[in-house]
Design an enzyme around this catalytic site. Structure first.
Site, mmCIF file in Angstrom:
data_model
loop_
_atom_site.group_PDB
_atom_site.id
_atom_site.type_symbol
_atom_site.label_atom_id
_atom_site.label_comp_id
_atom_site.label_asym_id
_atom_site.label_seq_id
_atom_site.Cartn_x
_atom_site.Cartn_y
_atom_site.Cartn_z
ATOM 1 N N GLU A 268 22.072 19.608 -4.166
ATOM 2 C CA GLU A 268 20.816 19.962 -4.867
ATOM 3 C C GLU A 268 20.442 21.418 -4.629
ATOM 4 O O GLU A 268 19.943 22.095 -5.536
ATOM 5 C CB GLU A 268 19.694 19.033 -4.399
ATOM 6 C CG GLU A 268 19.890 17.603 -4.883
ATOM 7 C CD GLU A 268 18.949 16.596 -4.252
ATOM 8 O OE1 GLU A 268 18.798 15.506 -4.808
ATOM 9 O OE2 GLU A 268 18.384 16.884 -3.187
ATOM 10 N N THR B 216 18.467 14.288 -8.128
ATOM 11 C CA THR B 216 18.745 12.915 -7.692
ATOM 12 C C THR B 216 17.436 12.243 -7.280
ATOM 13 O O THR B 216 16.535 12.925 -6.810
ATOM 14 C CB THR B 216 19.702 12.960 -6.479
ATOM 15 O OG1 THR B 216 20.916 13.585 -6.882
ATOM 16 C CG2 THR B 216 20.023 11.568 -5.948
HETATM 17 C C1 5RP Z 1 17.433 13.375 -2.970
HETATM 18 C C2 5RP Z 1 16.114 14.039 -3.055
HETATM 19 C C3 5RP Z 1 15.112 13.412 -3.967
HETATM 20 O O1 5RP Z 1 14.836 14.304 -5.000
HETATM 21 C C4 5RP Z 1 13.870 13.091 -3.176
HETATM 22 O O2 5RP Z 1 14.225 12.193 -2.136
HETATM 23 C C5 5RP Z 1 12.777 12.463 -4.056
HETATM 24 O O3 5RP Z 1 13.186 11.206 -4.492
HETATM 25 P P1 5RP Z 1 12.247 10.235 -5.326
HETATM 26 O O4 5RP Z 1 12.037 10.881 -6.658
HETATM 27 O O5 5RP Z 1 13.029 8.955 -5.391
HETATM 28 O O6 5RP Z 1 10.958 10.053 -4.570
HETATM 29 O O7 5RP Z 1 15.841 15.044 -2.452
HETATM 30 O O8 5RP Z 1 18.235 13.959 -1.989
#
Ligand code: 5RP
Length: 238
Positions: A110, A32
């Site tokens: 995740e 995500t």
């Molecule tokens: C979601 C996550 C995301 O992988 C993390 O926040 C990184 O996000 P982005 O690629 O938008 O910087 O852990 O729960």
């Protein structure tokens, strides 16, 4: 809790590169976040243009929607016990490739998907690299709403400074895809977070933490400048 330092062009470069790790016939855990959105876009292109046959197992409603929109076949996590590969973003990556995740409040799913996979690869831009976990980011802890006051007290007893994550385009707290709250906890610098993670898991009402130890085998790291992006691969050593 999202970062504001990363450049979307660099994330796109890294996310697109990560899509090339996916092989025909794989069942793949799809994380995500904004970096993963670029991976999904690139994977959708490969499905359309190369006829790649893959099944995506998304870790959030957001990723599921995007996979569906781009023609990627999806399967529910609950129907899977193992995966060929999982790819996800992260909020912090330390030199051992241990992670903090959960900026998008999806860390519980995740972590399950990362553990299900034969290989778990993290894809980030270089602003996410830190000398030690907790340098820039608090630890996201998913908590059942009815245990909030109790968990808050226990987190303070452990030396943490908890803060209930509030929604941006909604009044009140963030509610995860699992219907729970997220508390972001800062611990004093140089805390032993492996030990803290065990303590956190002993608190009734805590569902999962955003600390990912010993899970990622590899990190694809985007860097350079938007006009001239670079990619390096870091591999876990022991
Ligand atoms: C979601 C996550 C995301 O992988 C993390 O926040 C990184 O996000 P982005 O690629 O938008 O910087 O852990 O729960």
């Amino acid at each position: 809790m999202k970062d504001t330092r990363s450049n979307p062009e660099i994330k796109k470069f890294a996310g697109t590169a990560a899509a090339r790790l996916i092989e025909d016939g794989m069942v793949v855990g799809v994380g995500t976040g904004s970096t993963i959105a670029f991976l999904i876009e690139a994977l959708g292109r490969r499905v359309r243009e190369e006829g790649l046959r893959v099944v995506g197992v998304p870790t959030s409603f957001q990723s599921r929607l995007l996979c569906g929109k781009l023609g990627i076949t999806v399967r529910d996590m609950q129907d899977c016990a193992s995966l060929d590969l999982a790819i996800d973003g992260a909020d912090e990556v330390d030199p051992r490739l241990d992670l903090i995740k959960g900026g998008g409040a999806s860390h519980t799913r995740e972590k399950v998907v990362a553990m299900m996979a034969k290989e778990f690869v993290v894809v980030v831009d270089e602003t996410k690299l830190v000398p030690a976990l907790g340098t820039t980011f608090a630890i996201p802890v998913e908590v059942i709403p009815s245990a909030l006051a109790f968990v808050d007290r226990r987190l303070r007893d452990l030396g943490g400074a908890p803060s209930l994550r509030m929604a941006v385009a909604k009044d009140g707290p963030v509610v995860t895809d699992n219907g729970q709250f997220v508390v972001d906890v800062r611990f004093p610098p140089a805390s032993d977070l492996r030990h803290t993670d065990l303590d956190l898991h002993r608190i009734p009402g805590v569902v999962e933490t955003g600390l990912f130890f010993d899970l990622a085998s590899k990190a694809l790291v985007g860097g350079g400048s938007p006009g001239s992006p670079t990619l390096r691969t870091l591999t876990r050593t022991a």
